[in-house]
Enzyme design. Structure first.
Site, PDB file in Angstrom:
ATOM      1  N   ASN A   7       0.372  -1.372  -0.179  1.00 13.25           N
ATOM      2  CA  ASN A   7      -0.062   0.005  -0.203  1.00 13.25           C
ATOM      3  C   ASN A   7       0.872   1.395   0.058  1.00 13.25           C
ATOM      4  O   ASN A   7       1.442   1.417   0.811  1.00 13.25           O
ATOM      5  CB  ASN A   7      -0.421  -0.065   1.654  1.00 13.25           C
ATOM      6  CG  ASN A   7      -2.043   1.492   1.193  1.00 13.25           C
ATOM      7  OD1 ASN A   7      -1.630   1.912   0.630  1.00 13.25           O
ATOM      8  ND2 ASN A   7      -2.827   1.032   2.539  1.00 13.25           N
ATOM      9  N   ARG A  90      -2.795  -2.284  -3.650  1.00 17.18           N
ATOM     10  CA  ARG A  90      -3.916  -1.169  -3.299  1.00 17.18           C
ATOM     11  C   ARG A  90      -3.763  -0.362  -4.007  1.00 17.18           C
ATOM     12  O   ARG A  90      -2.884   1.146  -4.148  1.00 17.18           O
ATOM     13  CB  ARG A  90      -3.589  -1.060  -1.523  1.00 17.18           C
ATOM     14  CG  ARG A  90      -4.687   0.171  -1.853  1.00 17.18           C
ATOM     15  CD  ARG A  90      -5.326   0.775  -0.760  1.00 17.18           C
ATOM     16  NE  ARG A  90      -6.104   2.159  -0.115  1.00 17.18           N
ATOM     17  CZ  ARG A  90      -6.273   2.917   0.725  1.00 17.18           C
ATOM     18  NH1 ARG A  90      -4.855   3.269   0.798  1.00 17.18           N
ATOM     19  NH2 ARG A  90      -7.314   3.339   0.582  1.00 17.18           N
ATOM     20  N   HIS A 179     -12.661   3.628   0.355  1.00 15.16           N
ATOM     21  CA  HIS A 179     -13.150   2.390   1.510  1.00 15.16           C
ATOM     22  C   HIS A 179     -13.520   1.335   1.326  1.00 15.16           C
ATOM     23  O   HIS A 179     -13.830   0.331   1.558  1.00 15.16           O
ATOM     24  CB  HIS A 179     -13.748   3.230   2.589  1.00 15.16           C
ATOM     25  CG  HIS A 179     -12.742   4.048   3.335  1.00 15.16           C
ATOM     26  ND1 HIS A 179     -13.688   5.307   3.818  1.00 15.16           N
ATOM     27  CD2 HIS A 179     -11.497   4.273   3.572  1.00 15.16           C
ATOM     28  CE1 HIS A 179     -12.356   6.201   4.869  1.00 15.16           C
ATOM     29  NE2 HIS A 179     -11.340   5.826   4.052  1.00 15.16           N
ATOM     30  N   ARG A 240     -11.259  16.964   6.915  1.00 19.04           N
ATOM     31  CA  ARG A 240     -12.129  17.368   5.181  1.00 19.04           C
ATOM     32  C   ARG A 240     -12.927  17.721   5.867  1.00 19.04           C
ATOM     33  O   ARG A 240     -13.817  16.920   6.288  1.00 19.04           O
ATOM     34  CB  ARG A 240     -12.229  15.818   4.737  1.00 19.04           C
ATOM     35  CG  ARG A 240     -11.001  15.544   4.001  1.00 19.04           C
ATOM     36  CD  ARG A 240     -10.903  14.092   3.643  1.00 19.04           C
ATOM     37  NE  ARG A 240      -9.948  13.273   3.523  1.00 19.04           N
ATOM     38  CZ  ARG A 240      -9.579  11.809   3.316  1.00 19.04           C
ATOM     39  NH1 ARG A 240     -10.767  10.951   2.604  1.00 19.04           N
ATOM     40  NH2 ARG A 240      -8.661  11.464   3.903  1.00 19.04           N
TER      41      ARG A 240
END
Ligand code: ADP
Length: 401
Positions: A7, A90, A179, A240
């Site tokens: 990842n 990923r 996700h 965010r």
């Protein structure tokens, strides 16, 4: 069969080497501050911790370092690289091109590259990892597992925005959702723990970490999700903003004279829990401050949980009922207070939290025995999901070693 899961972030590589027979992690680690002066790497090789400091110039060098440490004569966990049957990567954005995890070839690399405008922060480091692994392990099959794939089952009514349709046709402007690997993993695990086939379940999965998203899962398929064209939409997150009136963005540009770059930075890194509280993006800090009487810290947490509650109501309607509510991610897994606030007042939907079980969710289920909706806490494991998907793809293609 041993699978290496990688990842890559903009300045980091996280990895796990997993023996798929027992799904045992034989090595894992993280390399950070890649490209900076003071890079460092930590490896756990069969539990033995090794820390190395010193500059890692780029992702390729980082990957080279980690491959040499896991094959090291003395400390390593495998004899040589041929023992790695496949590498699972990923990849954050697969656009509409990838409906499945995909065996990587030149064409796939090109497609991921073409998707960079949709994920300018994420796809470039993901690609750097893929290219490094392809050059260092040229004989080993490489599989890309996309965060967006799980949400490709969204129907058009859930993925289209109320914009001119030709923006979708021309620019692929739509909800993609993110996700996905985590939502898929916890939904499968929840069905297993409940002892009910996934196909029969209506579920809401809440991934609450620094990034937060919530997904309506019907029969194992994502039918709606809160993140959108980018991972900025939906829930209020660590830094965010989540959902906004789009006219507000235009207003801020006109009124305060912010450039698009400045605004992008504010919405992504200076908003959310941090923006409201002015204190921290970390729920643990906010809870401490809140207990000490800091009004804005309390308010930030209140806005955070209220937004989640609102989505739970909306997604219960979309699903036409609810069998289980699942919490995962750093906050979802570790914060009983937050789970309690989210579930409070939702008894009318059949969501009845057991406060004692919520404080110690050892058996995963934290709802009262007679709660119509089972509430579960499930630690996410995106790496094992990537490894399983990688194994499935190479077995289907019959290219396993
Ligand atoms: P990321 O999206 O970066 O993977 P995480 O899933 O690690 O984020 O979640 C980070 C959030 O989890 C932070 O807001 C932190 O406050 C919260 N958290 C609460 N308790 C813990 C804990 N025991 N360990 C890690 N994170 C925790």
């Amino acid at each position: 069969m041993k699978i290496l899961v990688i990842n890559c972030g903009s300045s980091s590589i996280k990895y796990k080497l997993i023996d798929m027979e027992e799904e045992e992690i034989i090595a894992r680690g993280i390399l950070e501050r890649i490209g900076e002066k003071n890079s460092w790497q930590i490896h756990f090789l069969m539990g033995r911790k090794i820390k190395i400091e010193g500059k890692i110039i780029n992702h390729k060098k980082g990957l080279k370092d980690l491959l040499s440490i896991i094959t090291d004569n003395d400390k390593g966990v495998i004899k040589d690289l041929s023992q790695i049957s496949a590498v699972g990567h990923r990849v954050v954005h697969g656009g509409e091109k990838f409906l499945q995890p995909t065996l990587i070839d030149d064409k796939v690399i090109e497609t991921i590259r073409r998707l960079i405008p949709l994920a300018p922060l994420h796809n470039p480091p993901n690609l750097a990892g893929i290219e490094a692994a392809c050059s260092l392990l040229p004989q080993t099959p490489q599989v890309a597992v996309f965060d967006t794939t799980f949400h490709q089952s969204l129907p058009p009514r859930a993925f289209l925005y109320g914009l001119p349709y030709n923006y979708y046709e021309k620019y692929r402007v739509r909800r993609y959702g993110f996700h996905g690997t985590s939502h898929r993993y916890v939904s499968q695990r929840a069905a297993y723990l409940m002892g009910i086939p996934l196909k029969k379940l209506k579920m809401i999965t809440c991934h609450l970490g620094n990034g937060c998203s919530i997904t309506a899962v019907k029969g194992g398929k994502s039918i709606d999700t809160s993140m959108g064209f980018t991972p900025l939409e939906g829930l209020v997150m660590g830094t965010r903003c989540g959902d906004l009136d789009p006219a507000l963005v235009l207003w801020l540009i006109g009124k305060i004279g912010l450039s698009t770059y400045e605004l992008q930075d504010i919405l992504n890194t200076k908003s959310g829990l941090l923006g409201i509280s002015g204190v921290s993006n970390d729920v643990r800090d906010l809870q401490k401050e809140s207990k000490a009487g800091n009004y804005l810290a309390s308010l930030a947490l209140d806005v955070f949980t209220y937004r989640i509650k609102k989505y739970i109501g909306a997604y219960t309607a979309v699903l036409g009922g609810l069998d289980s509510l699942v919490f995962t991610g750093g906050i979802g897994e570790n914060e009983p207070e937050i789970r309690k606030d989210i579930c409070s007042g939702l008894g009318f939907l059949g969501i009845d939290l057991d406060e004692d079980k919520n404080k110690k969710p050892d058996n995963h289920i934290i709802s009262k025995d007679n709660s119509k909706v089972k509430i579960l806490v499930i630690p996410t494991d995106e790496e094992i999901m990537i490894a399983r998907e990688t194994q499935r793809i190479i077995q289907e293609k019959e290219i396993c070693r």
